[in-house]
Design a protein around this motif. Structure first.
Motif, mmCIF file in Angstrom:
data_model
loop_
_atom_site.group_PDB
_atom_site.id
_atom_site.type_symbol
_atom_site.label_atom_id
_atom_site.label_comp_id
_atom_site.label_asym_id
_atom_site.label_seq_id
_atom_site.Cartn_x
_atom_site.Cartn_y
_atom_site.Cartn_z
ATOM 1 N N GLU A 159 -7.648 34.381 -28.013
ATOM 2 C CA GLU A 159 -8.278 33.787 -28.999
ATOM 3 C C GLU A 159 -8.587 32.253 -28.824
ATOM 4 O OE1 GLU A 159 -4.771 33.712 -31.908
ATOM 5 O OE2 GLU A 159 -6.007 32.273 -33.177
ATOM 6 N N THR A 211 -3.219 34.871 -26.569
ATOM 7 C CA THR A 211 -3.593 33.577 -26.596
ATOM 8 C C THR A 211 -4.887 33.058 -25.784
ATOM 9 O OG1 THR A 211 -1.958 33.421 -24.714
ATOM 10 C CG2 THR A 211 -1.401 32.582 -26.873
ATOM 11 N N SER A 240 -6.200 38.401 -31.086
ATOM 12 C CA SER A 240 -5.645 37.110 -31.577
ATOM 13 C C SER A 240 -4.225 37.141 -31.153
ATOM 14 C CB SER A 240 -5.704 37.015 -32.963
ATOM 15 O OG SER A 240 -4.748 37.779 -33.655
ATOM 16 N N THR A 241 -3.329 35.952 -31.135
ATOM 17 C CA THR A 241 -1.942 35.725 -30.746
ATOM 18 C C THR A 241 -1.011 36.350 -31.728
ATOM 19 O OG1 THR A 241 -2.800 33.590 -30.283
ATOM 20 C CG2 THR A 241 -0.450 33.935 -30.113
ATOM 21 N N ILE A 242 -1.424 36.352 -33.210
ATOM 22 C CA ILE A 242 -0.349 36.949 -33.922
ATOM 23 C C ILE A 242 -0.442 38.237 -33.817
ATOM 24 C CG2 ILE A 242 -2.128 36.847 -36.055
ATOM 25 C CD1 ILE A 242 1.579 35.999 -36.305
ATOM 26 N N LEU A 245 -3.040 30.852 -33.012
ATOM 27 C CA LEU A 245 -2.384 31.196 -34.146
ATOM 28 C C LEU A 245 -3.154 30.589 -35.409
ATOM 29 C CD1 LEU A 245 1.282 30.249 -33.113
ATOM 30 C CD2 LEU A 245 0.361 32.559 -33.900
#
Lengths: 233, 196
Positions: free
Chosen positions: A171, A168, A55-57, A179
């Motif tokens: 995800e 990104t 995931s981006t985070i 996000l």
């Protein structure tokens, strides 16, 4: 690397050698971002690149933690470069790096328990990230503090960008979000495999294919322009 | 977790949660030393040995540090022990088989920065395995690593003879292969009973 450390200060002052201290230019920073991007060009530090980019985070958290360790261990190693004996340098670097990683580990645990759980053992595994030891050995141990900071920042940000490039894409494809914000609405059928382990290999492979394609294209253009045969690889 | 039977621990570490293909540990040697089957085999064995030594050492260190309430030193101690274990293996290999020493090249000292080894030490601590369980876990992880390396080396030896497009030369192709292997190993999920 071959010359003795004690000669370095005098050598750099008198004659321009290969290992002389670099003067600070924009290139010091940009090199790590692009020409020597740790992930896409040098293929270093692959483990966190593949493991935490679902995931981006997570990718962002990992990238920033690594940058922090890279910069601060760089500062300390650069400050101590005249005092660390050559024979025990690797061990000394690892202890310095492990100290900062322990700091980051406890800091993330205090700031966001959720991120800490998501990154898991990979925060502690920053110690064995080849990028950091590679920068310590090849750059920080030879250069002044200021250029080391700039170069480490460049490399760290280059690493973060690479992680984000993977995070990104994975995800968006695997979860339909970016996000945590839904992109395609409720009817989207997520491509689950992309956030599972195989997806990491596939997406990184695809990025490398893309960069290969860019490079080959540029080479071909150079060849047609100058008429000289260029080496394809 | 304490009642987990030994064969299950082994199976879990070797196949279901394969260190390379499911947990992404030790990717650098996986991509770097998997060009030939022979070197891959030797690298696998060297890693397995270092894993066993450092797993036993890590168990002792963890016991001592918990006793002294110095858990925050764990990471530094683990990495120091692993570095010395690698040094030991390096000296041993250099003495007994110079040819092997040359063929492993730079990747032998790089076992120190192989995250599979530090990862193993950290995981066995989190899972609170006892001494025997830790050793079995290490053996499983080493066997799994060797298995992944050998599979990859076999595929790449065949692939060296195949004609592939210029654009997919090198690492890109290896990563795609690794992805397919990883997909295969996902089929084992659930076999070991629970994950982690």
């Amino acid at each position: 690397m071959a010359e003795a450390p004690q000669d370095r200060a005098t050598a750099a002052a008198s004659a321009p050698l290969l290992t002389q201290e670099e003067t600070l230019t924009a290139d010091t920073f940009i090199r790590g971002l692009w020409q020597e991007n740790p992930v896409f060009v040098m293929l270093l530090g692959m483990c966190p690149v593949l493991a935490v980019t679902n995931s981006t985070i997570n990718a962002l958290g990992m990238g920033l933690s690594t940058t922090f360790v890279l910069v601060f261990s760089g500062i300390l190693i650069s400050l101590l470069r005249h005092w660390i004996p050559k024979q025990v340098r690797i061990a000394s670097y690892i202890v310095i790096i492990a100290t900062f990683v322990t700091l980051v580990d406890y800091a993330i645990q205090a700031i966001s328990l959720e991120l800490y759980a998501a990154l898991g053992a990979f925060i502690q595994l920053i110690v064995v990230n080849c990028i950091i030891l590679g920068r310590a050995e090849a750059y920080a141990s030879k250069q002044r503090v200021l250029t080391t900071i700039v170069n480490s920042l460049g490399t760290g940000i280059g690493f973060t960008l690479a992680l984000l490039a993977l995070g990104t894409v994975r995800e968006i494809l695997g979860n339909g979000t970016i996000l945590g914000i839904s992109l395609f609405g409720p009817d989207f059928q997520p491509w689950l495999i992309m956030i599972l382990p195989p997806g990491g290999f596939f997406v990184l492979g695809a990025w490398l294919l893309y960069f290969n394609w860019l490079r080959l294209n540029r080479l071909r253009r150079v060849t047609t322009f100058t008429g000289a045969p260029a080496d394809a690889r | 977790m304490h009642a987990e039977p030994l064969p299950l621990i082994f199976l879990n570490a070797a196949i279901v949660n394969n260190f390379v293909l499911a947990l992404f540990l030790g990717i650098c040697p996986f991509l770097g030393v998997s060009a030939k089957k022979e070197t891959a085999w030797n690298m696998g064995l060297a890693t397995l040995f270092v894993m066993l030594v450092s797993s036993a050492a890590a168990y002792g260190i963890n016991w001592l540090l918990t006793l002294l309430e110095l858990e925050f030193l764990r990471l530094i101690c683990y990495i120091a022990v692993i570095a010395s274990a690698v040094q030991l293996v390096e000296m041993f290999v250099k003495k007994t088989s110079p040819a092997l020493f040359r063929s492993l090249g730079i990747f032998l000292p790089l076992i120190t920065t192989n995250c599979a080894i530090l990862g193993l030490a950290l995981f066995q601590t989190t899972k609170e395995y006892d001494f025997v369980q830790s050793l079995v876990y290490a053996a499983g992880a080493g066997a799994g690593f060797t298995l992944a390396l050998m599979l990859m080396a076999g595929l790449r030896e065949k692939l060296a003879l195949a004609k592939v497009p210029d654009v997919s030369q090198g690492a890109a192709l290896s990563l795609m292969l690794a992805g397919l292997l990883s997909l295969v190993f996902m089929g084992f999920a659930g076999l070991g009973g629970g994950h982690g």
